[in-house]
Design a protein around this motif. Structure first.
Motif, PDB file in Angstrom:
ATOM      1  N   LEU A 296     -30.705  14.623 -56.155  1.00 40.28           N
ATOM      2  CA  LEU A 296     -29.901  15.660 -55.480  1.00 40.28           C
ATOM      3  C   LEU A 296     -28.588  15.067 -54.982  1.00 40.28           C
ATOM      4  CD1 LEU A 296     -32.670  17.493 -53.419  1.00 40.28           C
ATOM      5  CD2 LEU A 296     -31.931  17.880 -55.778  1.00 40.28           C
ATOM      6  N   ILE A 297     -28.637  13.831 -54.500  1.00 38.98           N
ATOM      7  CA  ILE A 297     -27.418  13.161 -54.016  1.00 38.98           C
ATOM      8  C   ILE A 297     -26.418  13.021 -55.155  1.00 38.98           C
ATOM      9  CG2 ILE A 297     -26.527  10.936 -53.195  1.00 38.98           C
ATOM     10  CD1 ILE A 297     -29.129  10.680 -51.548  1.00 38.98           C
ATOM     11  N   ARG A 298     -26.883  12.670 -56.345  1.00 38.09           N
ATOM     12  CA  ARG A 298     -25.982  12.491 -57.493  1.00 38.09           C
ATOM     13  C   ARG A 298     -25.233  13.796 -57.818  1.00 38.09           C
ATOM     14  NH1 ARG A 298     -25.472   9.053 -61.839  1.00 38.09           N
ATOM     15  NH2 ARG A 298     -24.515   9.992 -63.687  1.00 38.09           N
ATOM     16  N   SER A 299     -25.884  14.952 -57.602  1.00 39.43           N
ATOM     17  CA  SER A 299     -25.295  16.222 -58.061  1.00 39.43           C
ATOM     18  C   SER A 299     -24.737  17.082 -56.930  1.00 39.43           C
ATOM     19  CB  SER A 299     -26.349  17.026 -58.831  1.00 39.43           C
ATOM     20  OG  SER A 299     -26.843  16.297 -59.930  1.00 39.43           O
ATOM     21  N   HIS A 300     -24.700  16.588 -55.698  1.00 36.53           N
ATOM     22  CA  HIS A 300     -24.335  17.494 -54.598  1.00 36.53           C
ATOM     23  C   HIS A 300     -22.836  17.815 -54.549  1.00 36.53           C
ATOM     24  CE1 HIS A 300     -22.988  13.886 -52.343  1.00 36.53           C
ATOM     25  NE2 HIS A 300     -22.388  14.720 -51.515  1.00 36.53           N
ATOM     26  N   ARG A 301     -22.014  17.120 -55.361  1.00 33.20           N
ATOM     27  CA  ARG A 301     -20.588  17.462 -55.410  1.00 33.20           C
ATOM     28  C   ARG A 301     -20.237  18.259 -56.668  1.00 33.20           C
ATOM     29  NH1 ARG A 301     -19.327  18.302 -50.993  1.00 33.20           N
ATOM     30  NH2 ARG A 301     -17.238  18.689 -51.871  1.00 33.20           N
ATOM     31  N   GLU A 302     -21.259  18.656 -57.440  1.00 33.94           N
ATOM     32  CA  GLU A 302     -21.009  19.535 -58.585  1.00 33.94           C
ATOM     33  C   GLU A 302     -20.676  20.937 -58.080  1.00 33.94           C
ATOM     34  OE1 GLU A 302     -20.826  18.453 -61.520  1.00 33.94           O
ATOM     35  OE2 GLU A 302     -22.097  16.656 -61.713  1.00 33.94           O
ATOM     36  N   ARG A 303     -19.991  21.734 -58.920  1.00 29.95           N
ATOM     37  CA  ARG A 303     -19.664  23.134 -58.589  1.00 29.95           C
ATOM     38  C   ARG A 303     -20.265  24.040 -59.655  1.00 29.95           C
ATOM     39  NH1 ARG A 303     -13.470  23.662 -56.696  1.00 29.95           N
ATOM     40  NH2 ARG A 303     -13.788  25.579 -57.897  1.00 29.95           N
ATOM     41  N   VAL A 304     -20.639  25.254 -59.281  1.00 32.43           N
ATOM     42  CA  VAL A 304     -21.288  26.147 -60.251  1.00 32.43           C
ATOM     43  C   VAL A 304     -20.326  26.569 -61.362  1.00 32.43           C
ATOM     44  CG1 VAL A 304     -23.030  26.996 -58.631  1.00 32.43           C
ATOM     45  CG2 VAL A 304     -20.805  28.163 -58.795  1.00 32.43           C
ATOM     46  N   ASP A 305     -18.984  26.447 -61.106  1.00 35.66           N
ATOM     47  CA  ASP A 305     -18.024  26.807 -62.165  1.00 35.66           C
ATOM     48  C   ASP A 305     -17.685  25.612 -63.057  1.00 35.66           C
ATOM     49  OD1 ASP A 305     -16.545  25.215 -60.492  1.00 35.66           O
ATOM     50  OD2 ASP A 305     -15.034  26.737 -60.002  1.00 35.66           O
ATOM     51  N   GLY A 306     -18.403  24.470 -62.862  1.00 38.47           N
ATOM     52  CA  GLY A 306     -18.203  23.314 -63.738  1.00 38.47           C
ATOM     53  C   GLY A 306     -17.010  22.452 -63.367  1.00 38.47           C
TER      54      GLY A 306
END
Length: 446
Positions: A296-306
């Motif tokens: 979850l830490i690896r992906s917590h700065r992703e955005r749903v719009d890519g």
């Protein structure tokens, strides 16, 4: 081997030679009978009267009696009747002539004889009769032995079943108590583990004053949003732990980057900062219990719009826990000034989250976020009471984290205090030279 299996079945003892008693007042008859039966290996007694025969039976055990009918003083019927009364298991055979039918019937009725044999006898007939009578007696003995054995084993089985039920009940209770001890030990271990993570997260934030408490607030808000969305168990714990440690990858960043809001970084500085989610996951690689949180830490700065980082994942490709932490961390970061150059109020921070709905943030997560915060951005109140250190009592449970003057974590929320901790809190109050206020859960009705 079970207790029941350990009980061996007794075997019949080897049969001793059968004992015969011939009773007749004619010595030559007795001699003839002895000669006839001696080759068969029997133990043989003879008596010339009924009285003598009874004396022998008083001294020795006799399996079979062959008695003549016609004898003085005590005839065969009378003798065999006495034998039946005192030794009913002894087989009784009567020797008689054809003219003595009435007396023979009397012997059958009173002496309950096995058979009568007519004089003069056929050798083969009398030896075969005696052999069959003894075999029948042996079979009856074996039948009685087996019936007694069966009854004994039945009683043992009945007793075993009665004690088995109590043993099962007792051992079930022991297992239940052991499970209870293990559950308590596991809960204590789990609380200690989470407290350790919280202290570690707090130490990370002490590098930068404005970040103090950020991870704790993100973890609490992420947990509240996740619960609102129906998430439970290990998945909920991973989200909470990831909220505490989501900035662990920033440990290696220089202070000059931490002091600037993300929006104020140069392109080169941003290229350095955006590595922190992947570095955070790598930092927890060796800790098996934190692997779920590390993802979850690896992906917590992703955005749903890519448009996020580090992998530009889109929509549901981003783990749900990471989408929750993204909302919680930005909501707190815009209020501390670590994300934008402007420091926002809680209401402005909520508006910022709503503006990013469907672009930066998952719509379902934003909907849950709105439900767990009120219009002013504050979380729902919990029933708690503020107390001073002189009001503390053993058994009280903290409703908030207990922090030092500079934001350091002293005791985490939900910690139950005892006499030792109360003494330490009072010593710390003297050390910091300020009055502490401790928040505890209010009891029902207080």
């Amino acid at each position: 081997m079970s207790e029941m299996q350990a009980t061996s079945t007794p075997q019949a003892e080897p049969a001793a030679p059968s004992t015969l008693l011939f009773v007749d007042d004619e010595a030559n008859i007795l001699s003839s009978l002895k000669r006839l039966f001696r080759p068969f290996g029997y133990r043989i007694f003879t008596a010339e009267s009924g009285a003598e025969g009874l004396e022998i039976m008083e001294r020795d055990s006799v399996d079979l009696v062959v008695s003549d009918m016609r004898m003085p003083e005590m005839n065969g019927a009378q003798f065999l009747e006495k034998v039946r009364e005192k030794w009913p298991d002894t087989v009784r055979i009567l020797l008689t002539g054809y003219a003595e039918m009435e007396a023979t019937i009397d012997a059958i009725n009173k002496g309950q004889i096995y058979r009568y044999i007519s004089k003069p006898w056929e050798d083969n007939d009398i030896t075969l009769t005696v052999k069959q009578a003894l075999e029948r007696k042996q079979l009856e003995r074996e039948k009685e032995r087996l019936e007694a054995l069966t009854q004994k084993q039945f009683e043992e089985l009945k007793e075993f079943n009665a004690t088995l039920e109590s043993k099962v009940k007792s051992r079930t209770e022991e297992v239940r108590q052991t499970m209870g001890f293990l559950e308590v030990a596991n809960d204590n271990l789990k609380k200690s583990f989470i407290t350790t993570v919280r202290v570690f997260a707090n130490l990370i934030e002490m590098r930068e004053g404005k970040l103090t408490g950020h991870s704790r607030r993100v973890a609490d808000l992420s947990k509240a949003i996740a619960q609102q969305m129906g998430i439970k168990g290990s998945e909920l714990q991973d989200i909470f732990l990831a909220g505490l440690l989501h900035d662990v990858g920033k440990i290696g960043l220089p202070d000059r980057l931490l002091e600037k809001p993300f929006s104020g970084l140069t392109a080169e500085e941003r290229a350095e900062v955006v590595k922190h989610p992947a570095k955070g996951q790598a930092a927890l690689m060796a800790l098996e219990q934190l692997q779920g949180a590390a993802k979850l830490i690896r992906s917590h700065r992703e955005r749903v719009d890519g448009m996020g980082f580090p992998e530009k994942l889109i929509g549901d490709a981003i783990p749900l826990g990471a989408r929750i932490i993204a909302v919680a961390t930005d909501y707190d970061a815009v209020q501390t000034g670590s994300l934008l150059s402007k420091v926002m109020s809680p209401a402005e921070a909520t508006s910022y989250i709503l503006e990013g709905n469907g672009k930066r943030y998952d719509s379902a997560v934003v909907k849950a976020f709105i439900k767990v915060t009120d219009t002013s951005g504050a979380t729902q109140p919990i029933p708690e009471l503020p107390v001073k250190t002189d009001q503390l009592q053993p058994g009280m449970k903290l409703s908030r984290d207990l922090l030092s003057k500079d934001g350091g974590l002293l005791l985490s929320k939900d910690h139950v205090i005892d006499d030792n901790l109360i003494a330490q809190i009072r010593n710390f109050e003297v050390l910091e030279d300020r009055l502490l206020t401790i928040y505890i859960y209010a009891k029902k009705g207080s």
